[in-house]
Enzyme design. Structure first.
Site, mmCIF file in Angstrom:
data_model
loop_
_atom_site.group_PDB
_atom_site.id
_atom_site.type_symbol
_atom_site.label_atom_id
_atom_site.label_comp_id
_atom_site.label_asym_id
_atom_site.label_seq_id
_atom_site.Cartn_x
_atom_site.Cartn_y
_atom_site.Cartn_z
ATOM 1 N N HIS A 1 0.853 -1.195 0.000
ATOM 2 C CA HIS A 1 0.000 0.000 0.000
ATOM 3 C C HIS A 1 0.886 1.242 0.000
ATOM 4 O O HIS A 1 2.117 1.142 0.114
ATOM 5 C CB HIS A 1 -0.975 -0.007 1.185
ATOM 6 C CG HIS A 1 -0.334 0.067 2.526
ATOM 7 N ND1 HIS A 1 0.440 -0.945 3.063
ATOM 8 C CD2 HIS A 1 -0.359 1.039 3.489
ATOM 9 C CE1 HIS A 1 0.844 -0.610 4.260
ATOM 10 N NE2 HIS A 1 0.382 0.597 4.545
ATOM 11 N N HIS B 1 1.137 3.991 1.984
ATOM 12 C CA HIS B 1 1.564 4.757 3.144
ATOM 13 C C HIS B 1 3.084 4.925 3.104
ATOM 14 O O HIS B 1 3.816 4.023 2.679
ATOM 15 C CB HIS B 1 1.130 4.087 4.440
ATOM 16 C CG HIS B 1 -0.280 4.425 4.825
ATOM 17 N ND1 HIS B 1 -1.033 3.645 5.677
ATOM 18 C CD2 HIS B 1 -1.075 5.480 4.489
ATOM 19 C CE1 HIS B 1 -2.237 4.197 5.842
ATOM 20 N NE2 HIS B 1 -2.282 5.300 5.133
ATOM 21 N N ASP C 1 5.564 4.813 5.129
ATOM 22 C CA ASP C 1 6.515 3.879 5.740
ATOM 23 C C ASP C 1 6.659 2.593 4.943
ATOM 24 O O ASP C 1 7.434 1.708 5.322
ATOM 25 C CB ASP C 1 6.121 3.571 7.196
ATOM 26 C CG ASP C 1 4.730 2.989 7.358
ATOM 27 O OD1 ASP C 1 3.841 3.338 6.561
ATOM 28 O OD2 ASP C 1 4.509 2.203 8.304
ATOM 29 N N HIS C 2 5.942 2.504 3.821
ATOM 30 C CA HIS C 2 6.055 1.347 2.937
ATOM 31 C C HIS C 2 6.579 1.707 1.548
ATOM 32 O O HIS C 2 6.944 0.808 0.791
ATOM 33 C CB HIS C 2 4.706 0.644 2.800
ATOM 34 C CG HIS C 2 4.219 0.045 4.089
ATOM 35 N ND1 HIS C 2 4.254 -1.310 4.352
ATOM 36 C CD2 HIS C 2 3.705 0.624 5.210
ATOM 37 C CE1 HIS C 2 3.774 -1.537 5.570
ATOM 38 N NE2 HIS C 2 3.433 -0.371 6.108
ATOM 39 N N HIS D 1 -7.692 -1.738 5.531
ATOM 40 C CA HIS D 1 -6.846 -0.727 6.140
ATOM 41 C C HIS D 1 -7.428 0.647 5.798
ATOM 42 O O HIS D 1 -8.446 0.754 5.122
ATOM 43 C CB HIS D 1 -5.408 -0.894 5.631
ATOM 44 C CG HIS D 1 -4.393 -0.091 6.381
ATOM 45 N ND1 HIS D 1 -4.385 0.011 7.757
ATOM 46 C CD2 HIS D 1 -3.335 0.656 5.948
ATOM 47 C CE1 HIS D 1 -3.374 0.775 8.126
ATOM 48 N NE2 HIS D 1 -2.730 1.188 7.048
ATOM 49 N N ASP E 1 -0.551 -3.850 5.788
ATOM 50 C CA ASP E 1 -1.243 -3.378 6.983
ATOM 51 C C ASP E 1 -2.725 -3.723 6.886
ATOM 52 O O ASP E 1 -3.369 -3.513 5.849
ATOM 53 C CB ASP E 1 -1.085 -1.865 7.115
ATOM 54 C CG ASP E 1 0.344 -1.470 7.459
ATOM 55 O OD1 ASP E 1 1.205 -2.362 7.545
ATOM 56 O OD2 ASP E 1 0.591 -0.263 7.631
ATOM 57 N N HIS F 1 6.183 -5.029 11.807
ATOM 58 C CA HIS F 1 5.471 -3.750 11.827
ATOM 59 C C HIS F 1 5.078 -3.400 13.265
ATOM 60 O O HIS F 1 3.917 -3.151 13.582
ATOM 61 C CB HIS F 1 4.240 -3.824 10.911
ATOM 62 C CG HIS F 1 3.702 -2.484 10.500
ATOM 63 N ND1 HIS F 1 2.728 -1.823 11.213
ATOM 64 C CD2 HIS F 1 3.996 -1.684 9.457
ATOM 65 C CE1 HIS F 1 2.442 -0.678 10.614
ATOM 66 N NE2 HIS F 1 3.208 -0.569 9.536
#
Length: 307
Positions: free
Chosen positions: A62, A64, A66-67, A140, A211, A269
């Site tokens: 996805h 976000h 942090d990914h 999510h 996530d 995570h």
């Protein structure tokens, strides 16, 4: 198959844990795939067994930060290193636009062909190595995907004593029989691979979920996994935070592994709020699903062939 964790934290990097990135290495070849690419992933690669020229594909769960914040930099570095082989990237809708925008405003030009395929629930592809990757929709705050990597069935164990008893001498014929083929002996006798080998063994199943809060999609993807990677962002006592951000607790990750009849669960995570206390997350998960391990940056987990 071997999983190597390049980043295991959630949200923001810490001294101990970088943000999300996992490498999956193919047996014997050194080729590998990358799942997610948080900020600083290429720094962790420098400390890993992975080589830049062996990276074959990238899968993004996805969008976000942090990914994905590390992805443009990784691609730019790959180009600066002079690598020209094509690279395929798979992820949710919006991935192509994200990369194009970054490259446009930073005047970045790649020296290799980049295939960006936006995928969704039900997508599947079989790759040259024989592995099939399937993806499914999770639950999510943004579109999030999970990936299921399936190895094809493997040949059963070859019994050279049986082959010899049937008149097959050691040599090239053994290799053919191991592959399940049929050989014809000089006297005309026919020996089939199934006569001297055990039944085919199931291929391995590795599942990496993005996530997600608990949902049917996650369970469907995880069903029968030999190795399941699941986020465990919060402890159960902080479940209100998990619901607000649509994440999972360690106990919920373990419960899904139990219901999916997974072989092993690896939790990752982990929220930085538990820095120095991550073993509480591991203990909570193991109370529900004992075959649980906790990933740390630089840790690796093997998924061995079925006996």
């Amino acid at each position: 198959m071997e999983l190597y964790f390049l980043g295991t934290g959630a949200g923001a990097p810490s001294k101990e844990r970088n943000v999300s990135a996992v490498g999956l290495r193919q047996p014997r070849t050194g080729r590998w795939w990358l799942f997610d690419c948080g900020e600083g992933t290429q720094h962790r690669m420098a400390e890993s067994p992975f080589k830049w020229n062996r990276l074959e594909a990238v899968f993004i769960t996805h969008l976000h930060g942090d990914h994905v914040f590390g992805l443009p930099g990784l691609l730019a570095s790959r180009s600066l290193l002079g690598l020209t082989s094509p690279l395929a990237i798979f992820g949710p809708s919006g991935l192509r636009g994200y990369l194009e925008s970054v490259f446009q405003f930073t005047d970045t030009h790649l020296g290799f062909a980049l295939e960006v395929e936006e995928i969704g629930d039900g997508w599947a592809r079989t790759f040259a190595c024989g592995w099939t990757v399937r993806c499914g929709k999770l639950c999510h705050s943004v579109e999030s995907l999970g990936f299921r990597v399936e190895e094809p069935p493997q040949p059963g164990r070859f019994h050279p004593d049986k082959a010899l008893a049937l008149g097959v001498e050691p040599g090239p014929a053994y290799a053919r029989l191991k592959r399940g083929e049929t050989v014809v002996l000089p006297g005309g006798r026919i020996v089939a691979g199934r006569d001297v080998t055990d039944p085919p063994r199931p291929g391995r199943r590795v599942v990496l979920l993005g996530d997600t809060e608990p949902c049917t999609g996650a369970l469907t993807l995880a069903e029968g996994a030999d190795l399941l990677v699941h986020e465990a962002t919060f402890l159960s006592r902080d479940e209100p935070l998990a619901r607000r951000s649509r994440h999972s607790t360690a106990a919920e990750a373990a419960d899904l592994a139990r219901r999916a009849k997974a072989g092993k669960l690896v939790i990752t995570h982990l929220s930085p709020r538990y820095a120095g206390r991550e073993l509480e997350l591991l203990a909570e998960a193991r109370a529900v699903f004992p075959a649980t391990e906790m990933a740390i940056d630089g840790s690796s987990f093997r998924c061995d062939p079925h006996p």
